[in-house]
Design a protein around this motif. Structure first.
Motif: not given
Length: 303
Positions: A174-192
């Motif tokens: 697992p790569n931290d940069g890829v995971i963080e990008f996805a979590f931030e995208a979900a946060t910005q969208r208030a999405a699961r």
């Protein structure tokens, strides 16, 4: 350099769809939108989405300026208050876009639908940019509508419910940069956030009928779930507001991500940076997802 969401325009309807998506992403991130067009040495200018005979240098410049101006004005009408800048570049498209991508939070490009089940055409420029970029690149399919990114019945800008953000994760590395990008995208969208990990066992694990033994299937998916949970645990703590679901599946990761894209607002995948000179090689998972996913795809490069 100021942070931006940058979209590449060539006058085609696909690039205009990508620019509209980039505008909404800029609003989500509270960043300006930067629209760019590379003149290069193209023999044809896609006027109105249809190639026209070669234009002279002055005509090319006038056409490019008009196209950028019109695109910026259209987006400004749809999104009042969004900061928009435009730039006409003289380099070849790949060189110009890679240069712009170095200072952008995201570089956004369009793809063209092939119709039916054939998928989407990732042009040579887009593929070369994704293969060479050291910053995240998002590919947006032509014809994408705003409602395609939202749950059924949730239309409009206020209180809109986004569909899941889907993350393709290799739990073994697992790569931290890829995971963080996805979590931030979900946060910005208030999405699961739906995390998908696919694994194809070696042939000896299958019986004579080509099926995986049920007991072994459960054992493998159990191992995969534990690896996913371990990789995601620190990120759940860092982003407690993000609901996370895990999907461990047997089979090719690309196929499962394409299936997951049908009910997603964004698919996030990683791409390992290559030490060799720039090429158009993007890997089998990225190739499958980019050519067949129906949702926008973010490709996040990593070491």
């Amino acid at each position: 350099m100021p942070r931006t969401i940058t979209a590449g325009l060539d006058g085609s309807s696909e690039s205009l769809t990508a620019a509209e998506w980039a505008a909404k992403e800029a609003l989500l991130r509270d960043l300006p939108l930067h629209l760019v067009h590379a003149l290069g040495r193209q023999l044809y200018a896609p006027l109105g989405g249809v190639s026209q005979p070669s234009l002279g240098p002055d005509e090319r410049i006038r056409w490019a300026d008009h196209m950028l101006r019109e695109a910026g004005a259209t987006i400004a009408r749809r999104h009042p208050g969004l900061r928009i800048t435009t730039d006409r570049l003289t380099e070849e498209p790949v060189t110009a876009l890679l240069g712009e991508g170095r200072t952008a939070d995201l570089l956004v490009l369009g793809s063209r639908g092939l119709g039916g089940m054939a998928g989407f055409l990732v042009g040579s420029v887009a593929q070369a940019v994704m293969a060479g970029s050291r910053r995240p690149v998002v590919l947006v399919r032509g014809g994408l509508r705003s409602e395609d990114e939202h749950q059924s019945g949730a239309v409009g800008s206020g209180g809109t419910a986004f569909r899941d953000v889907v993350l393709g994760l290799n739990s073994a590395a697992p790569n931290d940069g890829v995971i963080e990008f996805a979590f931030e995208a979900a946060t910005q969208r208030a999405a699961r956030l739906r995390v998908v990990h696919g694994r194809s066992p070696e042939l000896p694990y299958y019986d004579d009928g080509g099926d995986l033994d049920a007991e072994l299937h459960d054992e493998l998916t159990g191992v995969m779930h534990r690896a996913l949970s371990e990789a995601l645990e620190p990120w759940r703590d860092k982003f407690p507001g993000v609901e996370v679901t895990e999907q461990a599946v047997i089979g090719k990761a690309g196929s499962h991500l394409v299936e997951a894209s049908r009910d997603a607002s964004l698919v996030v995948i990683g791409r390992r940076l290559r030490r060799t000179p720039i090429s158009t090689v993007i890997g089998p998972v990225a190739h499958a997802v980019l050519h067949h996913a129906t949702a926008p795809v973010a490709v996040v490069p990593h070491d």
